[in-house]
Enzyme design. Structure first.
Site, PDB file in Angstrom:
ATOM      1  N   GLN A  13       0.823  -1.208   0.000  1.00  0.00           N
ATOM      2  CA  GLN A  13       0.000   0.000   0.000  1.00  0.00           C
ATOM      3  C   GLN A  13       0.857   1.258   0.000  1.00  0.00           C
ATOM      4  OE1 GLN A  13      -3.451  -1.951   2.751  1.00  0.00           O
ATOM      5  NE2 GLN A  13      -3.514   0.243   2.544  1.00  0.00           N
ATOM      6  N   SER A  94       4.550  -6.374   2.546  1.00  0.00           N
ATOM      7  CA  SER A  94       3.221  -6.424   3.158  1.00  0.00           C
ATOM      8  C   SER A  94       2.218  -7.058   2.179  1.00  0.00           C
ATOM      9  CB  SER A  94       2.793  -5.025   3.614  1.00  0.00           C
ATOM     10  OG  SER A  94       1.603  -5.072   4.377  1.00  0.00           O
ATOM     11  N   LEU A  95       1.243  -6.298   1.699  1.00  0.00           N
ATOM     12  CA  LEU A  95       0.304  -6.829   0.707  1.00  0.00           C
ATOM     13  C   LEU A  95       1.034  -7.475  -0.468  1.00  0.00           C
ATOM     14  CD1 LEU A  95      -2.561  -6.956  -0.741  1.00  0.00           C
ATOM     15  CD2 LEU A  95      -1.694  -4.945  -1.957  1.00  0.00           C
ATOM     16  N   ARG A 119      -9.066  -9.023   3.559  1.00  0.00           N
ATOM     17  CA  ARG A 119      -7.957  -8.613   4.434  1.00  0.00           C
ATOM     18  C   ARG A 119      -8.017  -7.117   4.701  1.00  0.00           C
ATOM     19  NH1 ARG A 119      -2.493  -6.842   3.405  1.00  0.00           N
ATOM     20  NH2 ARG A 119      -0.945  -7.690   4.858  1.00  0.00           N
ATOM     21  N   HIS A 205       0.367  -3.954  11.085  1.00  0.00           N
ATOM     22  CA  HIS A 205       1.509  -4.764  11.513  1.00  0.00           C
ATOM     23  C   HIS A 205       1.861  -4.592  12.996  1.00  0.00           C
ATOM     24  CE1 HIS A 205       2.039  -6.122   7.444  1.00  0.00           C
ATOM     25  NE2 HIS A 205       2.066  -4.871   7.021  1.00  0.00           N
ATOM     26  N   GLN A 254       1.702 -12.256   9.430  1.00  0.00           N
ATOM     27  CA  GLN A 254       2.227 -11.028   8.828  1.00  0.00           C
ATOM     28  C   GLN A 254       1.359  -9.817   9.135  1.00  0.00           C
ATOM     29  OE1 GLN A 254       1.132  -9.241   5.497  1.00  0.00           O
ATOM     30  NE2 GLN A 254       2.891  -9.714   4.215  1.00  0.00           N
TER      31      GLN A 254
END
Length: 315
Positions: A13, A94-95, A119, A205, A254
C-alpha cells in the site's frame, strides 16, 4: 530456467494512484485481461475506478489491496508475454507478499483478489478510525527506535512499536494515535532527522491487528495454497518457505507482525541476485532496495516501454 541473478519484488500500500498503468493497459493484452478478470471476480469495474475514480476511494484499504494485487499480477503477466526471464527468487512488501505468491503460482489470482479485499476490511475494522496511527522515522538506529517505543509503552501512552524495517535509517512505527505522537516527540529528542505521520487510518503490523489476523485465519483456511514454483521470501521471518501450511500461517502472522524488508532484501542478495525488478506501480521499493544494498541494479515495470526493454536486456 530461472536466472539466478534476477529477483522480483512487489509493492504494498502507498504505491496506488489514479491513472496508473494507463499506457501498460493500452499496450499489453495481459494487463487488460487481468483487470477484466479482477472486475468479474469482485463485481465492479476495477479499471474504471483506477482511471476515473477519486484518490480517496482508491486509498480505502479494502479497495487498495485488490487494486495493487491486480496491478502487480498484470505486469507480471505482461513480463511473461514479453518472454522476460524467470527470476530465481521473489519477495513482496506487506500486501505485496500476496502478489509474489500469486506470481509464484502458490495461490490462484481469483482466490487471492477476493482474499485481499477481505484482508483490507479486516485491517480497517480492527481499530476504529482515528484511534490508530503510523509514522515514518528517518535517521535513527533501529535499536534506538525499538527502545524508545518500549519506553513510551511502559509510560502508559498505549501500544507503539516499529513495524516496517524498510531500509537502514528508515523505519515506520505504528500503534495507538496518542502513543505514536508521544513516540514522535521522544524520537526527535533522541536525534531522529524526521518523523513523518503517514496518511493511513489503521496501525498496520502491530499487535492491535490481532483481531484482523483471527478473521484472516478463518478466511484463508479454505483457500488452496501449493508449493511456490519460485521461492518467496516472507516478511515475518525473511526466509523462503515451501510448505503450504506454513505459508498459510505466515500470511496470518504477517498482518500483526513487523515487515522485515531490510532482512528480506539481504536474503535476496545472499541468494545471488544482483538485479531486482519492481513489479507493480511506482518505484518505492527500488529506492529502498538501493539504500539497503547500494550495488543492486534496480528496474521498475510500470512503463510499458521500460518493461519491454528490461525484458529484452535481462534475457
Amino acid at each position: 530456467m530461472s536466472d539466478n541473478t534476477i529477483a522480483f519484488v512487489f509493492p504494498g500500500q502507498g504505491s496506488q494512484k489514479v491513472g496508473m498503468l494507463a499506457a501498460a493497459h493500452q499496450q499489453f493484452q495481459a494487463v487488460r485481461d487481468t483487470f477484466a478478470e479482477a472486475s468479474e471476480t469482485l463485481g465492479y469495474d476495477m479499471w474504471d475506478l483506477v482511471q476515473n475514480g477519486e484518490q480517496d476511494a482508491l486509498n480505502l484499504t479494502e479497495t487498495t489491496q485488490p487494486v495493487l494485487l491486480t496491478s502487480s499480477v498484470a505486469l507480471w503477466r505482461a513480463w511473461q508475454e514479453q518472454a522476460g526471464p524467470r527470476p530465481s527468487i521473489m519477495a513482496g512488501h506487506s500486501l505485496g507478499e500476496f502478489s509474489a505468491l500469486v506470481c509464484a503460482a502458490a495461490l490462484s489470482f481469483t482466490d487471492t483478489v477476493q482474499l485481499v479485499r477481505q484482508r483490507g476490511i479486516f485491517m480497517q475494522t480492527a481499530v476504529p478510525v482515528g484511534q490508530g496511527a503510523m509514522a515514518a522515522i528517518i535517521g535513527l538506529d533501529d535499536d534506538a527506535i525499538d527502545t524508545i517505543c518500549a519506553e513510551v509503552v511502559r509510560g502508559g501512552a498505549g501500544v507503539v512499536a516499529p513495524v516496517n524495517f524498510n531500509s537502514p535509517g528508515q523505519v515506520v512505527i505504528a500503534g495507538h494515535a496518542d502513543a505514536v505522537d508521544a513516540a514522535i516527540v521522544a524520537l526527535k529528542a533522541a536525534g531522529a532527522k524526521r518523523a513523518l505521520p503517514l496518511p493511513v487510518s489503521a496501525p498496520f503490523h502491530t499487535e492491535l491487528m490481532k483481531p484482523a489476523g483471527d478473521c484472516l485465519a478463518e478466511a484463508i483456511a479454505d483457500v488452496t495454497i501449493v508449493t511456490p514454483q519460485i521461492p518467496v521470501v516472507h516478511n515475518v521471518q525473511a526466509t523462503a518457505e515451501s510448505d503450504p501450511e506454513q505459508i498459510r500461517k505466515l500470511l496470518v502472522q504477517q498482518i500483526y507482525s513487523p515487515v522485515q524488508w531490510t532482512r528480506c532484501i539481504q536474503a535476496i542478495v545472499a541468494s545471488g541476485a544482483t538485479q531486482v525488478v519492481e513489479c507493480g506501480p511506482g518505484k518505492v521499493l527500488s529506492g529502498l532496495n538501493r539504500r539497503i544494498h547500494k550495488s543492486l541494479q534496480s528496474y521498475s515495470l510500470e512503463d510499458p516501454e521500460v518493461l519491454a526493454a528490461t525484458a529484452a536486456e535481462l534475457k
